[in-house]
Design a protein around this motif. Structure first.
Motif, mmCIF file in Angstrom:
data_model
loop_
_atom_site.group_PDB
_atom_site.id
_atom_site.type_symbol
_atom_site.label_atom_id
_atom_site.label_comp_id
_atom_site.label_asym_id
_atom_site.label_seq_id
_atom_site.Cartn_x
_atom_site.Cartn_y
_atom_site.Cartn_z
ATOM 1 N N SER A 11 19.325 30.580 -0.507
ATOM 2 C CA SER A 11 20.544 29.834 0.230
ATOM 3 C C SER A 11 22.093 30.278 -0.051
ATOM 4 C CB SER A 11 20.680 28.330 0.050
ATOM 5 O OG SER A 11 20.578 27.820 -1.078
ATOM 6 N N SER A 15 25.869 35.192 4.186
ATOM 7 C CA SER A 15 25.341 35.424 5.552
ATOM 8 C C SER A 15 26.464 34.935 6.622
ATOM 9 C CB SER A 15 23.980 34.364 5.757
ATOM 10 O OG SER A 15 23.870 34.235 7.045
ATOM 11 N N THR A 21 19.581 33.987 3.829
ATOM 12 C CA THR A 21 18.278 34.113 4.472
ATOM 13 C C THR A 21 17.346 35.227 3.684
ATOM 14 O OG1 THR A 21 18.897 35.777 6.184
ATOM 15 C CG2 THR A 21 19.180 33.306 6.658
ATOM 16 N N TYR A 67 15.640 27.384 7.719
ATOM 17 C CA TYR A 67 16.936 27.851 7.781
ATOM 18 C C TYR A 67 17.072 29.286 7.142
ATOM 19 C CZ TYR A 67 18.465 23.094 7.817
ATOM 20 O OH TYR A 67 18.617 21.527 8.232
ATOM 21 N N PHE A 68 15.706 29.387 6.414
ATOM 22 C CA PHE A 68 15.838 30.893 5.535
ATOM 23 C C PHE A 68 15.178 32.062 6.457
ATOM 24 C CE2 PHE A 68 15.182 28.269 1.400
ATOM 25 C CZ PHE A 68 16.398 28.104 1.159
ATOM 26 N N ILE A 69 14.947 31.491 7.905
ATOM 27 C CA ILE A 69 14.661 32.836 8.640
ATOM 28 C C ILE A 69 15.648 33.691 9.049
ATOM 29 C CG2 ILE A 69 13.562 33.097 10.910
ATOM 30 C CD1 ILE A 69 12.025 30.546 10.549
ATOM 31 N N ASP A 70 15.827 34.993 8.883
ATOM 32 C CA ASP A 70 16.612 35.897 9.163
ATOM 33 C C ASP A 70 16.991 36.090 10.844
ATOM 34 O OD1 ASP A 70 18.882 37.495 7.887
ATOM 35 O OD2 ASP A 70 17.691 38.817 9.547
ATOM 36 N N ARG A 106 20.865 25.398 13.717
ATOM 37 C CA ARG A 106 19.615 26.205 13.521
ATOM 38 C C ARG A 106 18.569 25.931 14.378
ATOM 39 N NH1 ARG A 106 17.415 30.523 9.949
ATOM 40 N NH2 ARG A 106 19.770 30.513 9.701
ATOM 41 N N PHE A 190 8.810 32.423 9.537
ATOM 42 C CA PHE A 190 8.987 32.265 7.930
ATOM 43 C C PHE A 190 8.296 33.153 6.855
ATOM 44 C CE2 PHE A 190 8.424 30.496 3.923
ATOM 45 C CZ PHE A 190 9.855 30.291 3.374
ATOM 46 N N GLN A 193 8.630 36.957 7.311
ATOM 47 C CA GLN A 193 9.707 37.285 6.553
ATOM 48 C C GLN A 193 9.570 37.257 5.047
ATOM 49 O OE1 GLN A 193 13.496 36.176 8.004
ATOM 50 N NE2 GLN A 193 13.171 36.755 10.232
#
Length: 205
Positions: A11, A15, A21, A67-70, A106, A190, A193
């Motif tokens: 996090s 970004s 991400t 949230y971490f998906i680019d 998001r 998720f 990636q």
């Protein structure tokens, strides 16, 4: 032989979309660690967050944090456009994550991606669902039911659902099939990636 590394949450990566991400910035950080002679990147939990967006109060011990998906990778896959990504509010500071804003923006944006995803589902998605079904089926059903009850705790759900009565669960699977599919897509994206980033880090550190 002694080795060292760095502790930094995903996090905390830079970004334009409110939170770090698993995209380009993550790989650049791996490159930075390699140049500095570091062997480890400790990332902190990446699990699906629960109340208050705490990873230590997760809805699942398996599911990854959407949230971490680019988003830039999703643009490359034509699930989103850069204009769509930039049209959402991501908070007013580059120094911290505005989780309240993140929660609203998001998921709304990822639902746009889901509408496109449904029109051309790759075989890898079905392979993922089959391979991870031992946890994915219950997790996505839980999330869909929770959404249908405005985020209420499972203890406040109707008796038949919270006590897992077969007929009630089967009815929920039919009624909330689209929402279940949405959460399955999130986990597929998720982990696609995450596994790629992990492989990159293992190859370079």
């Amino acid at each position: 032989m002694r080795t060292s590394g760095v502790l930094m949450a995903i996090s905390s990566l830079p970004s334009p979309y409110g939170i770090g991400t698993m995209g380009k910035a993550a790989r650049k950080f791996v490159d930075f660690l390699k140049k500095g002679g570091q062997k480890y990147w400790q990332i902190l939990p990446i699990s699906q967050t629960g109340y208050g967006d705490s990873p230590y109060q997760s809805f699942s011990s398996y599911a990854g944090n959407p949230y971490f998906i680019d988003l830039e990778y999703l643009c490359k896959d034509k699930l989103l456009t850069k204009k769509e990504c930039e049209s959402f509010d991501w908070g007013g500071s580059e120094s911290y994550v505005d989780y309240g804003t993140m929660y609203v923006s998001r998921y709304a944006l990822l639902k746009i991606a889901y509408e496109r995803f449904k029109t051309d589902i790759p075989q890898e998605y079905w392979d993922f669902c089959n391979r991870e079904g031992y946890w994915l089926e219950d997790y996505t059903l839980f999330m869909a039911i929770k959404d249908a009850h405005d985020g209420a705790s499972w203890s406040q759900w109707p008796y038949e659902l919270k006590n897992r009565h077969g007929d009630a669960l089967n009815k929920a699977r039919e009624e909330y099939a689209d929402a279940i599919g949405f959460y399955k897509m999130l986990q597929y994206l998720f982990f696609e990636q995450w596994w790629e980033l992990k492989a990159y880090a293992n190859e370079n550190c």
